[in-house]
Design an enzyme around this catalytic site. Structure first.
Site, PDB file in Angstrom:
ATOM      1  N   ARG A 265      31.169  -3.290  43.935  1.00  0.00           N
ATOM      2  CA  ARG A 265      31.887  -2.176  43.308  1.00  0.00           C
ATOM      3  C   ARG A 265      31.659  -2.231  41.808  1.00  0.00           C
ATOM      4  O   ARG A 265      32.180  -3.104  41.120  1.00  0.00           O
ATOM      5  CB  ARG A 265      33.381  -2.279  43.653  1.00  0.00           C
ATOM      6  CG  ARG A 265      34.270  -1.394  42.815  1.00  0.00           C
ATOM      7  CD  ARG A 265      35.705  -1.363  43.314  1.00  0.00           C
ATOM      8  NE  ARG A 265      36.329  -2.673  43.441  1.00  0.00           N
ATOM      9  CZ  ARG A 265      36.859  -3.364  42.434  1.00  0.00           C
ATOM     10  NH1 ARG A 265      36.787  -2.897  41.210  1.00  0.00           N
ATOM     11  NH2 ARG A 265      37.438  -4.525  42.658  1.00  0.00           N
ATOM     12  N   HIS A 269      38.754  -1.108  40.451  1.00  0.00           N
ATOM     13  CA  HIS A 269      39.309  -0.789  41.779  1.00  0.00           C
ATOM     14  C   HIS A 269      39.730   0.676  41.850  1.00  0.00           C
ATOM     15  O   HIS A 269      39.405   1.383  42.797  1.00  0.00           O
ATOM     16  CB  HIS A 269      40.495  -1.705  42.063  1.00  0.00           C
ATOM     17  CG  HIS A 269      41.216  -1.403  43.328  1.00  0.00           C
ATOM     18  ND1 HIS A 269      40.658  -1.606  44.572  1.00  0.00           N
ATOM     19  CD2 HIS A 269      42.462  -0.885  43.544  1.00  0.00           C
ATOM     20  CE1 HIS A 269      41.525  -1.236  45.506  1.00  0.00           C
ATOM     21  NE2 HIS A 269      42.615  -0.801  44.910  1.00  0.00           N
ATOM     22  N   TYR A 278      39.513  -9.853  35.743  1.00  0.00           N
ATOM     23  CA  TYR A 278      39.157 -10.781  36.812  1.00  0.00           C
ATOM     24  C   TYR A 278      37.649 -10.927  37.045  1.00  0.00           C
ATOM     25  O   TYR A 278      37.241 -11.664  37.933  1.00  0.00           O
ATOM     26  CB  TYR A 278      39.854 -10.378  38.118  1.00  0.00           C
ATOM     27  CG  TYR A 278      39.630  -8.940  38.558  1.00  0.00           C
ATOM     28  CD1 TYR A 278      38.500  -8.567  39.277  1.00  0.00           C
ATOM     29  CD2 TYR A 278      40.570  -7.956  38.253  1.00  0.00           C
ATOM     30  CE1 TYR A 278      38.296  -7.258  39.678  1.00  0.00           C
ATOM     31  CE2 TYR A 278      40.383  -6.640  38.655  1.00  0.00           C
ATOM     32  CZ  TYR A 278      39.245  -6.290  39.365  1.00  0.00           C
ATOM     33  OH  TYR A 278      39.050  -4.998  39.757  1.00  0.00           O
TER      34      TYR A 278
END
Length: 376
Positions: A265, A269, A278
């Site tokens: 990805r 998100h 992260y």
């Protein structure tokens, strides 16, 4: 005591040690397993066109969130090959069970982009007719759609229909109990369903290493008796070949298949997420080099199958799609309160009819009072 060798059945279930691939990151060809066939030039050109359109839709939808036209949008940028191959591998009679991140697959399946974004706009829970489209509503709870897909596949089998259900699920979804229950039921019922795991390496912010200790998510199918495959999820020819074979295996053998696609990805998100908290930019740059569109473009260019005219046409079509989407999404919708009672039951209950009539009367009274106030 001698250890009994695994049966041929067990060996048939095991995925290959390495993901199936036809193309390296630079677009050069690599040797794929003999059981998989490179898709035709025509299919690859169509896949290229769909990925260009899908990428432009995805970036436009992301922009619409910044303009306040969408409440949220989960981008699938970087997972383009998985999205397009999932739509292309299915036939008209097959069913697709998507997650909230699979809007590009729905557009490629032929659903109006505005209808696809209706859920994320907040107008309806689902903006299209699932039965007419053979596409289930986009699922936000993790992995619940894989049980639905299994049930649909078993229903198709029982009715004697030649259909397959393909369930899209993320790596985080494979940690849910629903996923394991669906695998077990599908194997026992020999349901013609394909579980397509898009392993994009993160369940929101949780990295894969914190989700599973399995050598690959594809191995999760073995304990349930489900044939499993790994594929390079950024290699469109490989994903299309593997998924097509899995769908036809499920259709002809009336048994499930698990396909794990290794992808990434590229964006956060959702627009509400800060991915820099992260993962670092070096990791993202590594995966940018494996961009599925650039990889296929290099391959098609090297074989003189793709020229500037085809590229310009695809980009022009993509811009036209984006312009149409902007224009229609920027038009305010007029909510109808009476829609609260639509689609609650196939046949409205007496109580619902009474409540609807009561609300209609109240709205009519307010409208009449407003008109009188203006006249006065």
């Amino acid at each position: 005591m001698a250890v009994k060798a695994p049966s041929r059945k067990i060996l048939d279930l095991l995925p290959s040690a390495d993901p199936v691939r036809f193309l390296a990151e630079d677009g050069s060809t690599v040797t794929a397993p003999d059981e998989y066939v490179l898709p035709s030039d025509e299919l690859l050109l169509e896949g290229y066109r769909r990925m260009v359109l899908g990428r432009r839709f995805d970036t436009q939808a992301t922009a619409l969130t910044k303009q306040g036209r969408l409440a949220v949008y989960p981008s699938s940028r970087g997972q383009d090959a998985c999205q397009i191959a999932a739509a292309m591998a299915l036939q008209e009679q097959d069913w697709l069970f998507p997650t909230y991140r699979d809007s590009v697959a729905l557009v490629s399946r032929g659903i109006d982009p505005v209808e696809v974004l209706t859920l994320l706009r907040g107008d309806w829970h689902c903006g299209y007719d699932p039965v007419a489209r053979r596409v289930a509503p986009q699922c936000t709870p993790l992995a619940t759609q894989v049980l639905h897909a299994t049930g649909m596949a078993d229903a198709l089998r029982r009715k004697g229909e030649n259909g397959v259900a393909l369930a899209l699920v993320g790596d985080g979804g494979t940690s849910e109990g629903d996923f394991h229950e669906a695998l077990n039921f599908a194997a026992v019922l020999r349901a013609p369903v394909v579980f397509f795991v898009q392993n994009n390496k993160y369940a929101i912010s949780v990295p894969l290493a914190r989700q599973s200790a399995a050598p690959a998510l594809a191995y999760k199918g073995i304990g349930y008796g489900v044939r499993s495959v790994q594929v390079d999820g950024n290699d469109l020819p490989a994903v299309l070949s593997v998924l097509t074979a899995a769908v036809e295996h499920a259709r002809s053998g009336r048994e499930p298949v698990l396909v794990e696609a290794h992808t990434y990805r590229m964006d956060a998100h959702t627009n509400a997420d800060d991915a820099t908290r992260y993962r670092d930019e070096q990791e993202v740059e590594h995966w940018r080099a494996a961009d599925p569109i650039e990889r296929l473009t290099a391959y098609l260019r090297a074989r003189n199958l793709l020229n500037d005219e085809i590229v310009n046409t695809a980009q022009a079509d993509a811009e036209a799609l984006a312009a149409d989407l902007r224009a229609r999404m920027n038009a305010d919708t007029v909510p109808d309160p009476l829609e609260l009672f639509d689609h609650v039951y196939a046949e409205p209950t007496p109580q619902l009819r009474e409540q609807r009539a009561q609300l209609a009367a109240e709205l009519a009274a307010e409208l009449a009072a407003g008109s009188q106030a203006q006249e006065g």
